[in-house]
Design a protein around this motif. Structure first.
Motif, PDB file in Angstrom:
ATOM      1  N   SER A 114       2.138   7.949   2.694  1.00 58.79           N
ATOM      2  CA  SER A 114       0.817   8.422   3.718  1.00 58.79           C
ATOM      3  C   SER A 114       0.764   7.137   4.334  1.00 58.79           C
ATOM      4  CB  SER A 114       0.037   8.670   2.533  1.00 58.79           C
ATOM      5  OG  SER A 114      -0.298   8.031   1.914  1.00 58.79           O
ATOM      6  N   GLU A 115       0.910   5.717   4.119  1.00 59.60           N
ATOM      7  CA  GLU A 115       0.476   5.023   4.155  1.00 59.60           C
ATOM      8  C   GLU A 115       1.612   3.678   4.520  1.00 59.60           C
ATOM      9  OE1 GLU A 115      -2.835   3.170   3.992  1.00 59.60           O
ATOM     10  OE2 GLU A 115      -3.587   5.691   3.557  1.00 59.60           O
ATOM     11  N   ALA A 116       2.203   3.024   3.405  1.00 64.97           N
ATOM     12  CA  ALA A 116       3.480   1.844   3.999  1.00 64.97           C
ATOM     13  C   ALA A 116       4.250   2.362   4.892  1.00 64.97           C
ATOM     14  CB  ALA A 116       4.008   1.549   3.003  1.00 64.97           C
ATOM     15  N   ASN A 117       4.955   2.893   4.480  1.00 64.23           N
ATOM     16  CA  ASN A 117       6.291   3.191   5.249  1.00 64.23           C
ATOM     17  C   ASN A 117       5.603   3.939   6.587  1.00 64.23           C
ATOM     18  OD1 ASN A 117       7.726   3.191   3.270  1.00 64.23           O
ATOM     19  ND2 ASN A 117       8.377   4.992   2.834  1.00 64.23           N
ATOM     20  N   VAL A 118       4.807   4.695   6.805  1.00 62.70           N
ATOM     21  CA  VAL A 118       4.054   5.023   8.482  1.00 62.70           C
ATOM     22  C   VAL A 118       3.269   3.250   9.035  1.00 62.70           C
ATOM     23  CG1 VAL A 118       2.258   5.904   9.882  1.00 62.70           C
ATOM     24  CG2 VAL A 118       3.146   6.823   7.683  1.00 62.70           C
ATOM     25  N   HIS A 119       3.128   2.328   8.735  1.00 64.89           N
ATOM     26  CA  HIS A 119       2.822   1.288   9.662  1.00 64.89           C
ATOM     27  C   HIS A 119       3.976   0.568   9.098  1.00 64.89           C
ATOM     28  CE1 HIS A 119      -1.484   2.608   8.405  1.00 64.89           C
ATOM     29  NE2 HIS A 119      -1.314   2.413   7.405  1.00 64.89           N
ATOM     30  N   ALA A 120       4.904   1.065   8.437  1.00 66.00           N
ATOM     31  CA  ALA A 120       6.322  -0.069   8.454  1.00 66.00           C
ATOM     32  C   ALA A 120       7.013   0.503  10.021  1.00 66.00           C
ATOM     33  CB  ALA A 120       7.251  -0.273   7.303  1.00 66.00           C
TER      34      ALA A 120
END
Length: 168
Positions: free
Chosen positions: A160-166
């Motif tokens: 929900s966060e890290a992979n989306v932003h990365a």
């Protein structure tokens, strides 16, 4: 596990070796988690590492309780697998580049640690059950459940966060 002169003359010996391996792993993790929290840029990831540090200290205390119940020493073991996993995590901690990509890498490193711990706790709990050490088995199961919850939280943060932003 010890790399030389491991003597397993009884099932209890195996159980003690597994407990000592877990104890070493958890103590190594107590030292590594603050570094991971510091390296994380996402506030939720920092909070997850910090919260798991508190849990990890509780895991150490549970293992110490089991050793006291057994009348055995907890030390003398170095978990080489955890040592290696932490060294790999250090690469993520020290990585240059995009902070979001590093956060995704930190999550991956942390999940490898969680999976190693889950395997160790599952094995050791089964040994405790076979030895009739039901109180120890319950403590080990409690920790196993918490390790699973930590892994689940890391998956949620990644997806929900890290992979989306990365990826952006």
């Amino acid at each position: 596990m010890k790399l030389t002169s491991l003597k397993l003359n009884s099932f209890r010996d195996l159980y003690l070796e597994e407990l000592r391996d877990l104890y070493s792993a958890e103590n190594q993790l107590v030292k590594a988690l603050p570094k991971m929290a510091k390296a994380a840029s996402d506030s939720k990831l920092k909070a997850a590492f910090t919260a798991h540090l508190g849990q990890t200290k509780t895991h150490v205390s549970r293992l110490e309780r089991i050793f006291r119940q057994l009348g055995e020493e907890s030390g003398g073991e170095t978990c080489q697998a955890m040592k290696g996993l932490i060294e790999e995590g250090e690469l993520m901690i020290k990585a240059d580049g995009d902070r979001n990509v590093r956060d995704a890498g930190l999550i991956g490193a942390a999940q490898r640690v969680e999976h190693h711990e889950m395997a160790g706790y599952g094995t050791t709990r089964s040994l405790a059950q076979r030895l009739g050490a039901s109180a120890a088995a319950e403590l080990l199961q409690q920790t196993l459940d918490e390790e699973g919850e930590a892994d689940h939280l890391l998956t949620e943060l990644a997806e929900s966060e890290a992979n989306v932003h990365a990826i952006h």
